[in-house]
Design an enzyme around this catalytic site. Sequence first.
Site, PDB file in Angstrom:
ATOM      1  N   ASP A 176       1.302  -0.830  -0.443  1.00 11.17           N
ATOM      2  CA  ASP A 176      -0.137   0.028   0.357  1.00 11.17           C
ATOM      3  C   ASP A 176       0.699   1.112  -0.399  1.00 11.17           C
ATOM      4  O   ASP A 176       0.658   1.996  -0.818  1.00 11.17           O
ATOM      5  CB  ASP A 176      -0.707  -0.278   1.506  1.00 11.17           C
ATOM      6  N   HIS A 204      -4.570  -3.551   6.908  1.00  8.87           N
ATOM      7  CA  HIS A 204      -4.181  -3.574   5.597  1.00  8.87           C
ATOM      8  C   HIS A 204      -5.905  -4.309   5.035  1.00  8.87           C
ATOM      9  O   HIS A 204      -5.636  -5.061   4.721  1.00  8.87           O
ATOM     10  CB  HIS A 204      -3.377  -5.187   5.076  1.00  8.87           C
TER      11      HIS A 204
END
Length: 350
Positions: A176, A204
């Site tokens: 990410d 996440h």
Amino acid sequence: MLTLLTAMYLVVRAASAQAEPIRVLVTGAAGQIAYSLLYSIAKGDVFGKDQPIILVLLDIPPMLPVLDGVVMELQDCALPLLREVIPTDKVEVAFKDLDAAILVGSMPRKEGMERKDLLKANVAIFKTQGAALDKYAKKTVKVLVVGNPANTNCLIASKSAPSIPKENFSCLTRLDHNRARSQVAIRVGVSSDKVKNVIIWGNHSSTQYPDVHHAMVDLHGKEVAAFDAVKDDTWLKGDFISTVQQRGAAVIKARKLSSAMSAAKAICDHMRDIWFGTLDGEFVSMGVYSTGNSYGVPDDLMYSFPVMIKNKSWKVVDGLPINDFSRGKMDATAAELIEERDTALSFLGV
């Protein structure tokens, strides 16, 4: 007469011949992320160009024939640092004397499966793997959890390995982080290495908060704040965030398969930074154990923070100013993690 290049090569070969091999475990080793990952580990991109490797590959019994093919390919690469490859479906073999464990394998979400069902299946897997780490691995082992839901799987593994410090466990939010860094770089028209100090806060999942309030962009040799470089606050507070949050789903929609190449690259980045440290003045995002932080994040979560790493130890970058916009998003992802944790612990009877 030896050329300088040849001499340097011989020095590296001599050093690698003398160094003790480290044992590195990859679980889910017959899967597509591992297939993109193993070559980079084995050729020295992660643990160093002079560090011999023993690769231990764990998967479930039905995948062992596939794993045999992976072993053959690794052998056929003829990589000088790769001293041994051990394929197995047995935890007592896989987790023995490990220096590093990369836990990629997890139960994927299947059609019609509730999130609670997914958590329940993975609690069982990561409880077993945590117990195996506790029983068989070195107490200094560095554990990276990749399999989703990564934050909560990591928490369960750490709780199931009480003799290993919680600081030795982390989960992957580097993918990410890399996505956020790349999106800013593309928007500004620079290479991604010109963007630093983006932050992924929290889980996440689609509640994660990609934050560029502290990010810097190198524009023509001068560092400027990301907001000043991009000059589009609406995009940075809107489409940028949703693009990073939903990037995994977008990849699946396009490829009909989940992220593999980019996930493997992020795993390499994460583990290399643990081994060698972060650059001066830079921080990266990792899901780590939350305890006594300056951001009001509840304790006893695996929460993604900005961290700096030195001597294989991470430290949360404390004291960054947090505005109301960021606070709301950080709290929302923490609330999701609390719910996941409490659900997971209920399956353990804790």
